[in-house]
Design a protein around this motif. Structure first.
Motif, short mmCIF file in Angstrom:
data_model
loop_
_atom_site.label_atom_id
_atom_site.label_comp_id
_atom_site.label_asym_id
_atom_site.label_seq_id
_atom_site.Cartn_x
_atom_site.Cartn_y
_atom_site.Cartn_z
N THR A 1 -11.69 -11.63 -10.92
CA THR A 1 -12.96 -11.37 -10.40
C THR A 1 -12.96 -9.90 -10.22
O THR A 1 -11.93 -9.23 -10.06
N ALA A 2 -14.19 -9.33 -9.88
CA ALA A 2 -14.48 -8.23 -9.50
C ALA A 2 -15.98 -8.25 -8.61
O ALA A 2 -16.85 -9.20 -8.98
N THR A 3 -16.10 -7.26 -7.85
CA THR A 3 -17.34 -7.33 -6.93
C THR A 3 -17.88 -5.84 -7.16
O THR A 3 -16.97 -5.14 -7.14
N SER A 4 -19.08 -5.67 -7.21
CA SER A 4 -19.76 -4.29 -7.20
C SER A 4 -20.86 -4.42 -6.42
O SER A 4 -21.81 -5.26 -6.16
N ASP A 5 -21.39 -2.84 -6.30
CA ASP A 5 -22.78 -2.94 -5.54
C ASP A 5 -23.65 -3.03 -6.81
O ASP A 5 -23.64 -2.19 -7.80
N GLN A 6 -24.80 -3.48 -6.35
CA GLN A 6 -25.91 -3.46 -7.61
C GLN A 6 -26.28 -2.35 -7.88
O GLN A 6 -26.65 -2.15 -9.33
N ARG B 1 -15.26 8.97 -20.01
CA ARG B 1 -14.17 9.32 -21.55
C ARG B 1 -13.61 7.94 -21.60
O ARG B 1 -12.56 7.82 -22.55
N GLY B 2 -14.16 6.79 -21.30
CA GLY B 2 -13.57 5.27 -21.55
C GLY B 2 -12.17 5.05 -20.89
O GLY B 2 -11.55 4.17 -21.13
N ILE B 3 -11.73 6.04 -19.94
CA ILE B 3 -10.49 5.72 -19.21
C ILE B 3 -10.29 4.64 -18.44
O ILE B 3 -9.58 3.83 -18.50
N ALA B 4 -11.54 4.22 -17.59
CA ALA B 4 -11.68 2.99 -16.92
C ALA B 4 -11.60 1.87 -17.67
O ALA B 4 -10.87 0.62 -17.51
N GLY B 5 -12.27 1.77 -18.97
CA GLY B 5 -12.23 0.67 -19.83
C GLY B 5 -10.74 0.43 -20.30
O GLY B 5 -10.22 -0.54 -20.27
N GLU B 6 -10.05 1.60 -20.76
CA GLU B 6 -8.74 1.46 -21.38
C GLU B 6 -7.95 0.77 -20.07
O GLU B 6 -6.89 0.05 -20.63
N ALA B 7 -7.78 1.40 -19.09
CA ALA B 7 -6.74 1.02 -18.08
C ALA B 7 -7.13 -0.24 -17.26
O ALA B 7 -6.29 -1.22 -17.25
N LEU B 8 -8.53 -0.68 -16.97
CA LEU B 8 -8.53 -1.93 -16.62
C LEU B 8 -8.42 -2.83 -17.68
O LEU B 8 -7.95 -4.21 -17.45
N GLY B 9 -8.84 -2.60 -18.91
CA GLY B 9 -8.65 -3.49 -20.01
C GLY B 9 -7.09 -4.18 -20.05
O GLY B 9 -6.80 -5.28 -20.43
N ALA B 10 -6.32 -3.17 -19.93
CA ALA B 10 -4.64 -3.13 -20.25
C ALA B 10 -4.36 -4.20 -18.83
O ALA B 10 -3.60 -4.99 -19.15
N VAL B 11 -4.77 -3.89 -17.67
CA VAL B 11 -4.32 -4.43 -16.43
C VAL B 11 -4.83 -6.11 -16.74
O VAL B 11 -4.15 -6.95 -16.44
N VAL B 12 -6.11 -6.25 -16.98
CA VAL B 12 -6.70 -7.52 -17.28
C VAL B 12 -6.06 -8.38 -18.17
O VAL B 12 -5.57 -9.67 -18.08
N ALA B 13 -5.69 -7.70 -19.44
CA ALA B 13 -4.87 -8.25 -20.59
C ALA B 13 -3.69 -8.60 -20.12
O ALA B 13 -2.97 -9.77 -20.44
N ALA B 14 -2.82 -7.57 -19.35
CA ALA B 14 -1.56 -8.12 -18.59
C ALA B 14 -1.48 -9.43 -17.63
O ALA B 14 -0.77 -10.23 -17.80
N THR C 1 -24.15 1.11 -11.46
CA THR C 1 -24.48 0.77 -13.11
C THR C 1 -23.23 1.09 -13.83
O THR C 1 -23.23 0.50 -14.92
N ALA C 2 -22.60 2.16 -13.38
CA ALA C 2 -21.36 2.40 -14.42
C ALA C 2 -20.28 1.16 -14.56
O ALA C 2 -19.88 0.86 -15.26
N VAL C 3 -20.10 0.69 -12.96
CA VAL C 3 -19.18 -0.40 -13.24
C VAL C 3 -19.68 -1.69 -13.84
O VAL C 3 -18.96 -2.37 -14.32
N ALA C 4 -21.10 -1.94 -13.54
CA ALA C 4 -21.60 -3.01 -14.36
C ALA C 4 -21.56 -3.15 -15.81
O ALA C 4 -21.24 -3.86 -16.38
N ARG C 5 -21.60 -1.78 -16.23
CA ARG C 5 -21.51 -1.70 -17.86
C ARG C 5 -19.77 -1.91 -18.15
O ARG C 5 -19.68 -2.27 -19.37
N LEU C 6 -19.09 -1.23 -17.28
CA LEU C 6 -17.77 -1.34 -17.47
C LEU C 6 -17.28 -2.62 -17.69
O LEU C 6 -16.71 -3.37 -18.73
N LEU C 7 -17.61 -3.59 -16.63
CA LEU C 7 -17.23 -4.96 -16.39
C LEU C 7 -17.85 -5.75 -17.70
O LEU C 7 -17.17 -6.49 -18.20
N THR C 8 -18.82 -5.39 -17.85
CA THR C 8 -19.60 -6.19 -19.15
C THR C 8 -19.15 -5.97 -20.30
O THR C 8 -18.76 -6.79 -21.16
N ALA C 9 -18.73 -4.65 -20.59
CA ALA C 9 -17.95 -4.12 -21.98
C ALA C 9 -16.69 -4.93 -21.72
O ALA C 9 -16.18 -5.41 -22.94
#
Ligand SMILES: CC(C)(COP(=O)(O)OP(=O)(O)OC[C@H]1O[C@@H](n2cnc3c(N)ncnc32)[C@H](O)[C@@H]1OP(=O)(O)O)[C@@H](O)C(=O)NCCC(=O)NCCS
Length: 178
Positions: free
Chosen positions: A130-135, A106-119, A138-146
């Motif tokens: 930075t962030a680290t993810s398991d290859q 529902r876009g919750i991670a994008g909205e939340a992480l985006g706000a923390v990174v912006a702060a 795919t969900a977190v790869a899309r999130l971080l790319t976005a």
């Protein structure tokens, strides 16, 4: 920490009142699969983590802070964003994010992480986040790319994690890249 508000969310440090909801989503195998904990994560584990939380945002060098992601209208805990302050480099942070399965996509991670990174960049002079993810995640790869993170490295079968060799992707965003 001054709470961060977004359109749908309120972000503030996890506290004792979050314990049961926090334990419930940490015990979900579909969530734990990608994270450092296992589905036997207990209320005692949660209590220790919550009691040991640093007070400020960003946390002191070398420490992690878990920030609750709450529905702004109901106050329900939807997940958390974790922030770690580097002990080795100035103005450098690592982030992670978890959303309870019933609130995912529902876009919750994008909205939340985006706000923390912006702060971190806008109010705390971050140089690099930075962030680290398991290859396979795919969900977190899309999130971080976005969110504008750059895929900057891949360590192939570098981590013996939960019974298998895991390939780790590293991601970063610099202040000048925003
Ligand atoms: C990764 C996670 C935080 C994403 O949360 P979310 O609130 O569902 O994410 P969003 O709704 O903001 O979606 C972000 C992107 O991920 C994609 N996505 C979300 N879930 C997905 C899934 N299961 N499979 C593929 N893509 C998925 C979305 O489509 C979106 O990409 P898009 O912008 O290209 O469409 C969530 O799946 C989670 O908590 N997973 C378990 C813990 C975890 O893996 N944390 C990250 C460890 S670093």
């Amino acid at each position: 920490m001054t709470p961060l508000r977004t359109e749908r969310l309120l972000l503030a440090p996890l506290d004792a009142g979050d314990r049961d909801a926090f334990v419930a989503y940490r015990r979900d195998p579909d969530v734990a699969r990608w994270q450092s904990w296992t589905p036997d994560f207990s209320a005692d584990d949660a209590g220790r983590l919550l009691e040991g939380q640093p007070a400020g945002f960003p946390p002191p060098a070398g420490e992690w802070l878990q920030i609750a992601v709450r529905d702004a209208a109901s106050g329900a805990l939807l997940g958390d964003v974790a922030v770690h302050t580097s002990a080795d480099q100035p103005d450098t942070y690592e982030v992670g994010v978890t959303v309870a399965v019933e609130h995912q996509r529902r876009g919750i991670a994008g909205e939340a992480l985006g706000a923390v990174v912006a702060a971190l960049f806008d109010h705390h002079k971050a140089h690099r986040v930075t962030a680290t993810s398991d290859q396979k995640n795919t969900a977190v790869a899309r999130l971080l790319t976005a969110l504008g993170f750059r895929h900057e490295g891949r360590a192939v079968e570098a981590d013996w994690f939960k019974g298998e060799w895991t390939t780790l992707d590293s991601w970063a965003i610099l202040a000048r890249e925003r």
